[in-house]
Scaffold this motif. Structure first.
Motif, PDB file in Angstrom:
ATOM      1  N   ASP A   1     -31.656   9.443 -36.663  1.00 45.37           N
ATOM      2  CA  ASP A   1     -32.279  10.302 -37.849  1.00 45.37           C
ATOM      3  C   ASP A   1     -33.157   9.646 -38.706  1.00 45.37           C
ATOM      4  OD1 ASP A   1     -30.496  12.077 -36.719  1.00 45.37           O
ATOM      5  OD2 ASP A   1     -28.745  11.885 -38.507  1.00 45.37           O
ATOM      6  N   ASN A   2     -33.217   8.392 -38.631  1.00 49.30           N
ATOM      7  CA  ASN A   2     -34.025   7.860 -39.955  1.00 49.30           C
ATOM      8  C   ASN A   2     -34.902   6.675 -39.437  1.00 49.30           C
ATOM      9  OD1 ASN A   2     -32.736   9.096 -42.501  1.00 49.30           O
ATOM     10  ND2 ASN A   2     -30.980   8.357 -41.374  1.00 49.30           N
TER      11      ASN A   2
ATOM     12  N   ALA B   1     -33.441   6.236 -46.426  1.00 51.79           N
ATOM     13  CA  ALA B   1     -34.427   5.792 -45.726  1.00 51.79           C
ATOM     14  C   ALA B   1     -35.664   6.305 -46.188  1.00 51.79           C
ATOM     15  CB  ALA B   1     -34.246   6.378 -44.234  1.00 51.79           C
ATOM     16  N   ARG B   2     -35.764   7.584 -46.865  1.00 51.83           N
ATOM     17  CA  ARG B   2     -36.957   8.232 -47.379  1.00 51.83           C
ATOM     18  C   ARG B   2     -37.692   7.340 -48.714  1.00 51.83           C
ATOM     19  NH1 ARG B   2     -35.232  14.567 -46.433  1.00 51.83           N
ATOM     20  NH2 ARG B   2     -34.935  14.295 -44.251  1.00 51.83           N
TER      21      ARG B   2
ATOM     22  N   GLN C   1     -41.600  11.493 -39.849  1.00 50.35           N
ATOM     23  CA  GLN C   1     -41.453  11.689 -41.274  1.00 50.35           C
ATOM     24  C   GLN C   1     -42.915  12.662 -41.577  1.00 50.35           C
ATOM     25  OE1 GLN C   1     -42.129   9.295 -39.032  1.00 50.35           O
ATOM     26  NE2 GLN C   1     -43.879   8.173 -39.476  1.00 50.35           N
TER      27      GLN C   1
ATOM     28  N   ARG D   1     -27.215   7.685 -37.409  1.00 49.93           N
ATOM     29  CA  ARG D   1     -28.189   7.316 -38.494  1.00 49.93           C
ATOM     30  C   ARG D   1     -29.307   6.811 -38.463  1.00 49.93           C
ATOM     31  NH1 ARG D   1     -24.051  10.136 -39.464  1.00 49.93           N
ATOM     32  NH2 ARG D   1     -25.620  11.321 -39.052  1.00 49.93           N
TER      33      ARG D   1
ATOM     34  N   MET E   1     -30.363   9.631 -45.253  1.00 50.13           N
ATOM     35  CA  MET E   1     -31.522  10.121 -45.299  1.00 50.13           C
ATOM     36  C   MET E   1     -32.217   9.796 -46.636  1.00 50.13           C
ATOM     37  SD  MET E   1     -30.901  14.164 -44.621  1.00 50.13           S
ATOM     38  CE  MET E   1     -30.295  14.495 -43.020  1.00 50.13           C
TER      39      MET E   1
END
Length: 304
Positions: free
Chosen positions: A225-226, A193-194, A288, A222, A190
């Motif tokens: 989620d991202n 990715a962010r 997002q 993974r 997380m």
């Protein structure tokens, strides 16, 4: 309204080298170099090697195969694997995520005796010029006990790293590198990715107990989620070794679809990564913009 720049600046071909390694370290390094050359000759610009590619995998082997990496760069005598990886990247003009190797860490003489060396499971990433870009020490150590199936405790020998590793590949963008068991902890992914990564890269050696259960599932989770790419690179399976790697190196797209997957034998798998897939996933399912940081914390903004 200005549009944000894409995470992946231009399309790139990634190769995961599912390598068969044995007890002979120089032979392992030579064999890895041959396979990196093969991957590059087939158009790969990012090449990934598996966890512990230069040695057998196991707590009994880590100390005898370990090499000092600091101060950097180590000499060729201190760390033949470091210099072999640098040469593989430079000679083939590729970004190389060098799987992992056992690292010997000098004792901390500022602490109380006895002064004992430490060992880490460490991944080195090199540029196409052969320059070291990043070092990742495995953060989560593989300590599990599934009765009647497998018991393994890396912490008997290894020490854990303490840093998230994000690598800037100048022409393409950022990737995150972590190792095997690290994939089971979604917070790392997380945060990466962010912070703008287009891919998560995990050299790993899941076994034949947990591999069929969770290897592919973790990669897909993974990615889902991202909404970025995920690459998992395993050693090939050696049924004569003490530890049986699952194999099945794979690449997952931002919609959690498996793009390519090896079987258990030695192989190289390739995938073409492009920005459109990331943008398609994020525009169709705009996670997002829908996260509720008023309800839960944004882990990417919390510093330990």
């Amino acid at each position: 309204m200005a549009t944000s720049s894409p995470l992946l600046k231009k399309s790139v071909k990634i190769a995961c080298v599912q390598l068969a390694s044995g007890a002979d370290k120089p032979a392992n390094l030579t064999h890895a170099a041959d396979k990196v050359r093969e991957a590059a000759s087939n158009g790969a610009q990012i090449v990934v090697l598996p966890e512990c590619f230069n040695s057998p995998y196991g707590c009994d082997f880590f100390p005898s195969y370990a090499e000092p990496l600091l101060p950097s760069p180590p000499s060729p005598e201190q760390s033949p694997s470091f210099h072999a990886l640098a040469a593989m990247a430079r000679d083939n003009g590729v970004y190389l995520v060098g799987g992992s190797i056992p690292e010997l860490v000098a004792p901390d003489f500022s602490s109380s005796p006895p002064f004992k060396p430490k060992y880490c499971n460490t991944s080195l990433t090199f540029s196409p010029a052969g320059t070291l870009l990043a070092t990742h020490r495995k953060i989560h150590l593989f300590d599990i006990d599934i009765p009647g199936k497998i018991k393994f405790k890396e912490s008997d020998v290894l020490s854990a790293g303490n840093d998230l590793t994000i690598v800037d590949l100048a022409e393409y963008g950022k990737i995150a590198v972590a190792i095997c068991y690290d994939i089971r902890f979604p917070e790392l992914a997380m945060i990466a990715a962010r912070r703008g990564c287009f891919a998560l890269v995990y050299p790993g050696a899941f076994n034949t107990t947990t591999g069929p259960l969770h290897w592919r599932l973790q990669g897909q989770a993974r990615a889902m989620d991202n909404q970025i790419y995920v690459a998992l690179c395993s050693p090939a399976r050696d049924v004569k070794a003490g530890y049986h790697a699952y194999g099945h190196s794979l690449v997952v797209d931002p919609m959690a679809q498996v793009m390519v997957e090896a079987k258990e034998d030695e192989a190289i798998v390739y995938a073409d990564l492009n920005s459109a897939k990331i943008e398609e996933a994020r525009s169709g399912i705009p996670l997002q913009d829908q996260r509720r940081f008023d309800v839960y914390v944004d882990v990417s903004k919390v510093k330990p």
